[in-house]
Scaffold this motif. Structure first.
Motif, short mmCIF file in Angstrom:
data_model
loop_
_atom_site.label_atom_id
_atom_site.label_comp_id
_atom_site.label_asym_id
_atom_site.label_seq_id
_atom_site.Cartn_x
_atom_site.Cartn_y
_atom_site.Cartn_z
N LYS A 105 7.02 -15.15 -4.59
CA LYS A 105 6.79 -14.38 -3.36
C LYS A 105 7.13 -12.91 -3.50
CE LYS A 105 6.93 -18.32 -0.34
NZ LYS A 105 7.46 -18.97 0.84
N SER A 106 8.17 -12.59 -4.25
CA SER A 106 8.53 -11.17 -4.39
C SER A 106 7.42 -10.40 -5.09
CB SER A 106 9.85 -11.02 -5.13
OG SER A 106 9.76 -11.54 -6.44
N TYR A 107 6.77 -11.02 -6.07
CA TYR A 107 5.66 -10.35 -6.76
C TYR A 107 4.40 -10.32 -5.88
CZ TYR A 107 8.38 -10.17 -11.03
OH TYR A 107 9.34 -9.89 -11.96
N THR A 108 4.19 -11.34 -5.09
CA THR A 108 3.07 -11.34 -4.16
C THR A 108 3.22 -10.20 -3.17
OG1 THR A 108 2.78 -13.73 -4.38
CG2 THR A 108 1.82 -12.70 -2.43
N GLU A 109 4.43 -10.03 -2.63
CA GLU A 109 4.69 -8.94 -1.69
C GLU A 109 4.49 -7.59 -2.36
OE1 GLU A 109 8.64 -9.63 -0.20
OE2 GLU A 109 8.06 -11.51 0.76
N MET A 110 4.95 -7.45 -3.60
CA MET A 110 4.78 -6.19 -4.32
C MET A 110 3.29 -5.88 -4.51
SD MET A 110 6.37 -4.96 -7.99
CE MET A 110 5.24 -5.85 -9.05
N LEU A 111 2.50 -6.89 -4.85
CA LEU A 111 1.07 -6.69 -5.04
C LEU A 111 0.38 -6.32 -3.72
CD1 LEU A 111 -1.42 -6.72 -6.81
CD2 LEU A 111 -1.57 -9.19 -6.46
N GLU A 112 0.76 -6.97 -2.63
CA GLU A 112 0.18 -6.64 -1.32
C GLU A 112 0.51 -5.20 -0.93
OE1 GLU A 112 -2.04 -8.30 0.54
OE2 GLU A 112 -2.07 -9.77 -1.07
N ASP A 113 1.75 -4.78 -1.17
CA ASP A 113 2.14 -3.40 -0.89
C ASP A 113 1.33 -2.43 -1.74
OD1 ASP A 113 4.04 -4.31 0.91
OD2 ASP A 113 5.74 -4.04 -0.46
N SER A 114 1.12 -2.77 -3.01
CA SER A 114 0.32 -1.93 -3.90
C SER A 114 -1.12 -1.80 -3.40
CB SER A 114 0.32 -2.50 -5.32
OG SER A 114 1.60 -2.45 -5.88
N LYS A 115 -1.71 -2.92 -2.97
CA LYS A 115 -3.09 -2.88 -2.46
C LYS A 115 -3.19 -1.98 -1.23
CE LYS A 115 -4.07 -7.26 -2.03
NZ LYS A 115 -4.75 -8.56 -1.87
N THR A 116 -2.22 -2.10 -0.34
CA THR A 116 -2.23 -1.27 0.87
C THR A 116 -2.15 0.21 0.51
OG1 THR A 116 -1.21 -3.03 2.16
CG2 THR A 116 -1.00 -0.79 3.02
N THR A 117 -1.26 0.55 -0.42
CA THR A 117 -1.11 1.95 -0.84
C THR A 117 -2.38 2.48 -1.48
OG1 THR A 117 1.27 1.66 -1.16
CG2 THR A 117 0.24 3.52 -2.31
N VAL A 118 -2.97 1.72 -2.39
CA VAL A 118 -4.18 2.16 -3.07
C VAL A 118 -5.32 2.33 -2.07
CG1 VAL A 118 -5.99 1.40 -4.68
CG2 VAL A 118 -3.59 1.31 -5.36
N LYS A 119 -5.50 1.38 -1.17
CA LYS A 119 -6.59 1.50 -0.18
C LYS A 119 -6.38 2.70 0.74
CE LYS A 119 -7.94 -3.36 0.03
NZ LYS A 119 -8.00 -4.55 0.89
N THR A 120 -5.14 2.94 1.15
CA THR A 120 -4.84 4.09 2.01
C THR A 120 -5.21 5.39 1.31
OG1 THR A 120 -3.07 2.90 3.14
CG2 THR A 120 -2.99 5.31 3.25
N ARG A 153 -21.01 11.06 -1.67
CA ARG A 153 -20.03 12.15 -1.75
C ARG A 153 -19.21 12.10 -3.04
NH1 ARG A 153 -19.42 15.25 3.09
NH2 ARG A 153 -21.48 15.06 4.01
N GLY A 154 -19.34 11.03 -3.82
CA GLY A 154 -18.67 10.97 -5.11
C GLY A 154 -17.72 9.79 -5.25
N VAL A 155 -17.15 9.72 -6.42
CA VAL A 155 -16.23 8.64 -6.76
C VAL A 155 -14.85 8.97 -6.20
CG1 VAL A 155 -15.08 7.45 -8.67
CG2 VAL A 155 -17.49 8.05 -8.85
N VAL A 156 -14.19 7.94 -5.64
CA VAL A 156 -12.80 8.07 -5.22
C VAL A 156 -11.98 7.09 -6.05
CG1 VAL A 156 -13.20 8.95 -2.90
CG2 VAL A 156 -13.25 6.51 -3.27
N THR A 157 -10.81 7.53 -6.46
CA THR A 157 -9.95 6.69 -7.29
C THR A 157 -8.51 6.80 -6.83
OG1 THR A 157 -9.49 8.43 -8.91
CG2 THR A 157 -11.40 7.02 -9.33
N SER A 158 -7.76 5.77 -7.09
CA SER A 158 -6.33 5.76 -6.78
C SER A 158 -5.65 4.74 -7.65
CB SER A 158 -6.12 5.41 -5.30
OG SER A 158 -4.74 5.33 -5.02
N SER A 159 -4.38 4.99 -7.93
CA SER A 159 -3.61 4.00 -8.69
C SER A 159 -2.15 4.08 -8.29
CB SER A 159 -3.75 4.22 -10.20
OG SER A 159 -3.18 5.45 -10.57
N ILE A 160 -1.45 3.01 -8.55
CA ILE A 160 -0.02 2.96 -8.33
C ILE A 160 0.60 2.15 -9.46
CG2 ILE A 160 -0.18 0.94 -6.81
CD1 ILE A 160 2.24 2.09 -5.26
N VAL A 161 1.70 2.66 -9.98
CA VAL A 161 2.45 1.97 -11.02
C VAL A 161 3.81 1.63 -10.42
CG1 VAL A 161 3.47 2.10 -13.32
CG2 VAL A 161 1.29 3.24 -12.85
N GLN A 162 4.17 0.37 -10.48
CA GLN A 162 5.46 -0.05 -9.94
C GLN A 162 6.26 -0.75 -11.02
OE1 GLN A 162 4.50 -2.42 -6.43
NE2 GLN A 162 4.95 -0.64 -5.18
#
Length: 103
Positions: A48-63, A18-27
């Motif tokens: 830990k604060s940066y680890t949490e920020m990265l995990e939140d970013s991954k969740t947003t991009v995957k969603t 069905r094609g390419v899907v892309t997403s990004s987030i800048v924090q």
């Protein structure tokens, strides 16, 4: 929604691409956290604060990738890739893959 880093799925047949899907987030990074992280980097250990920020970013991009794939009628994403880049006070996470229909 099945998401895999491989180009195929074991025991499944890709019946339609069905094609390419892309997403990004800048924090932006937090100045207070930067100061605390600077101190932490002197003594070592996880930022830990940066680890949490990265995990939140991954969740947003995957969603967002899932939402795009669903919009085009796909039931899986193959060839998933995530790339991180850091700039002056910001970090960007980019995700992409191929939306497909599995049998």
């Amino acid at each position: 929604m099945l998401m895999v880093t491989t180009d195929s799925v074991a025991n499944k047949k890709i019946v339609e691409v069905r094609g390419v899907v892309t997403s990004s987030i800048v924090q932006s990074r937090n100045i207070g956290k930067d100061l605390l992280s600077g101190l932490k980097s002197i003594v070592g250990g996880e930022l830990k604060s940066y680890t949490e920020m990265l995990e939140d970013s991954k969740t947003t991009v995957k969603t967002r990738l899932i939402q795009q794939a669903e919009q085009v009628g796909a039931n899986a994403i193959v060839g998933l890739r995530l790339e991180l880049s850091a700039g002056q006070g910001t970090s960007e996470l980019i995700g992409y893959g191929t939306a497909v229909v599995l049998e």
